[in-house]
Each structure stands twice: as structure tokens, then as C-alpha cells.
Design an enzyme around this catalytic site. Structure first.
Site, PDB file in Angstrom:
ATOM      1  CB  SER A 168     -57.101  25.559 -79.051  1.00  0.00           C
ATOM      2  OG  SER A 168     -55.995  24.663 -78.571  1.00  0.00           O
TER       3      SER A 168
HETATM    4  N1  SAH Z   1     -53.603  23.426 -74.192  1.00  0.00           N
HETATM    5  C1  SAH Z   1     -52.642  25.086 -74.467  1.00  0.00           C
HETATM    6  C2  SAH Z   1     -52.154  25.016 -75.565  1.00  0.00           C
HETATM    7  C3  SAH Z   1     -51.289  26.046 -75.552  1.00  0.00           C
HETATM    8  S1  SAH Z   1     -49.999  26.010 -77.108  1.00  0.00           S
HETATM    9  C4  SAH Z   1     -53.595  25.729 -74.139  1.00  0.00           C
HETATM   10  O1  SAH Z   1     -54.941  25.547 -73.529  1.00  0.00           O
HETATM   11  O2  SAH Z   1     -53.184  27.200 -73.702  1.00  0.00           O
HETATM   12  C5  SAH Z   1     -49.135  24.693 -77.755  1.00  0.00           C
HETATM   13  C6  SAH Z   1     -48.465  24.338 -76.157  1.00  0.00           C
HETATM   14  O3  SAH Z   1     -47.325  22.933 -76.289  1.00  0.00           O
HETATM   15  C7  SAH Z   1     -47.189  25.240 -75.672  1.00  0.00           C
HETATM   16  O4  SAH Z   1     -47.198  25.979 -74.546  1.00  0.00           O
HETATM   17  C8  SAH Z   1     -45.595  24.863 -76.337  1.00  0.00           C
HETATM   18  O5  SAH Z   1     -45.113  25.399 -75.555  1.00  0.00           O
HETATM   19  C9  SAH Z   1     -45.683  23.703 -75.872  1.00  0.00           C
HETATM   20  N2  SAH Z   1     -44.838  22.603 -76.605  1.00  0.00           N
HETATM   21  C10 SAH Z   1     -44.298  22.640 -77.129  1.00  0.00           C
HETATM   22  N3  SAH Z   1     -43.668  21.580 -77.932  1.00  0.00           N
HETATM   23  C11 SAH Z   1     -43.909  20.840 -76.873  1.00  0.00           C
HETATM   24  C12 SAH Z   1     -42.813  19.942 -76.066  1.00  0.00           C
HETATM   25  N4  SAH Z   1     -42.166  18.832 -76.747  1.00  0.00           N
HETATM   26  N5  SAH Z   1     -43.015  19.108 -75.013  1.00  0.00           N
HETATM   27  C13 SAH Z   1     -44.280  20.114 -74.350  1.00  0.00           C
HETATM   28  N6  SAH Z   1     -44.904  21.173 -74.480  1.00  0.00           N
HETATM   29  C14 SAH Z   1     -44.304  21.402 -75.374  1.00  0.00           C
END
Ligand code: SAH
Length: 245
Positions: free
Chosen positions: A92
């Protein structure tokens, strides 16, 4: 005198390859913290927060964002923008990380659940501010990278779990705060159940590419969630295991 072969043919720099410069990165981090403060003021009409807690900004200053992005993106690790982290996912924008963290109003004794570990950057920020962070990631390839980075930083108050965050992580519940970094259409009921009374949740809600809003809720003593839609945002979707096959 003859020039050496190396001097006649200096190694070609790959276009876009930039040698890491710690002094430049330190200045870029200071500029990033100023950009976060400016974005905070610009969005205060939505969020109700004109400035972020000093301890949140301090945590942002302590986490080396360049360790969480792909080597080719290191030169822009401290710009206030999201970046790709592989598997079609993104780290993000730093302002959003800082704002979402601030909205959790963390106490150093708090236990936090994060859904969507991704590269682990947000996890690291939370780990500096709370007693313990449990983080759930559905994509194993991202979880593996996050585990390596967080261990290398010596953050030992973090537990990473592979799984579907729609179900939260009941084993370590209840949580004083829950942060979700991917958008479902509505707050998953399991997450509300795993919030302690008085616990806070910050979560983007809405369809992919459609109108999404950052929601902040607080669980009342009677168990119901009360909250507000704060800021328009754009997040990747919270997916189910079926979406991945
Ligand atoms: N906080 C992270 C943001 C990553 S983007 C960072 O700083 O990098 C969102 C993340 O949510 C992705 O890695 C994606 O794989 C994960 N995600 C999506 N659906 C999910 C679910 N149902 N359970 C756990 N993680 C999930």
C-alpha cells in the site's frame, strides 16, 4: 600506457539499475514522512484526523520500506505510492499504511490481527506499536517472503499464518484491533466476533475497481459493531480460496 580492458569497456549499467545510497534513502524517508503529514492534513475532512500520532510516524520511520519491495523498485521505495510485490498484489501507499495504523489507536499492550500480510511491511509497522501481531495471508508465495523479511528485522512479536482471512484467526482471538489490507464487500462476521469489546477494526469495503471506502468500526460492549465510512480508497480484493484456483 595501455588502458586496462575494464577501463576501455566499463561494465554497462542496466537501464533503471540504481546503486542503493543509504544517505539518499535517509533523506527520502524524511521527505516521505513530510508527505504523509501533508496527505493527512489534506484528507482530514474525511478522516477527522489532522495529524497522526507521533508513535505511528516513529514506527513508519523505523521500518526500512526498501527491504519489502522488489530489488528493481528499491530506488522508489520511499515515494508515497503503492508498488507491485508480485502475484498481482501491491504494497500500500505509505500514507494509507500510516493512516490505517493510526485509526487503530494502538496501545503498546494490544494484540492485533492483520488480514493480508502481503510483503509484510504493514505487519512490521504494527509490530513496533503493539504487543503481538497475528497476520494471515492466503497466498503462500507472499507469506514465505514476508516471513523471511520480518525474521531478518528481528521482529519476534509477529506470528504469520497461511489461510483465508475471511475466517480471521480464531486461535489467538480476541483482538484489540484488526486491520484488513484487501477489500471485501462487507465486514466479515468472523472478524467482528474476534474483536474484544471496545476493539477497533479498519478495513476497505467495496468492489474491485468500483467505489471503495475505508471503514473504521468499534465493537461495543453488547457485541455490535458501530463505525463510519471515512475515505475513498482503492484496494485489491479480499479473495476466497476458490478465487485462487
Ligand atoms: N499489507 C500488505 C498489503 C498486501 S495487498 C503489504 O503491506 O504488503 C493485500 C494482501 O491480501 C495480498 O497479499 C493478498 O494475497 C492478501 N489476501 C487477499 N485475500 C485474502 C484472504 N482471504 N485472506 C488472507 N489474505 C488475503
Amino acid at each position: 600506457m595501455c588502458q586496462s580492458r575494464a577501463a576501455r569497456n566499463p561494465p554497462r549499467r542496466r537501464a533503471g539499475a540504481v546503486t542503493p545510497d543509504p544517505a539518499l534513502e535517509a533523506r527520502a524517508l524524511a521527505a516521505l514522512l513530510e508527505a504523509i503529514a501533508a496527505d493527512t492534513r489534506d484528507t482530514a475532512a474525511w478522516t477527522g484526523r489532522t495529524h497522526l500520532a507521533p508513535r505511528v510516524l516513529e514506527a513508519m520511520g523505523r521500518v526500512p520500506r526498501h527491504e519489502f519491495v522488489r530489488p528493481r523498485d528499491r530506488y522508489r521505495a520511499y515515494l508515497n505510492q503503492p508498488l507491485p510485490i508480485g502475484a498481482g498484489q501491491t504494497i500500500s501507499q505509505p500514507f494509507i499504511v500510516a493512516l490505517m495504523t493510526d485509526l487503530l489507536d494502538l496501545d503498546p499492550a494490544d494484540r492485533v490481527l492483520e488480514v493480508g500480510t502481503g510483503c509484510g511491511y504493514q505487519t512490521a509497522v504494527l509490530a513496533h506499536l503493539a504487543a503481538r501481531v497475528d497476520s494471515v495471508e492466503i497466498r503462500p508465495e507472499l507469506a514465505a517472503g514476508a516471513a523471511e523479511r520480518l525474521a531478518a528485522l528481528g521482529l519476534d512479536n509477529v506470528a504469520l499464518h497461511g489461510g483465508d482471512g475471511f475466517a480471521g484467526w480464531p486461535a489467538a482471538a480476541p483482538y484489540d484491533a484488526i486491520m484488513v489490507t484487501a477489500a471485501p464487500l462487507e465486514v466479515p462476521p468472523a472478524l467482528v466476533e474476534q474483536l474484544a469489546p471496545g476493539g477497533r477494526i479498519v478495513i476497505p469495503l467495496g468492489p474491485v475497481g468500483g467505489p471503495q471506502v475505508l471503514y473504521r468500526g468499534r465493537r461495543g460492549a453488547a457485541g455490535a459493531l458501530h463505525g463510519d465510512n471515512l475515505l475513498p480508497v482503492g484496494f485489491v480484493p479480499l479473495v476466497t480460496p476458490d478465487d485462487l484456483v
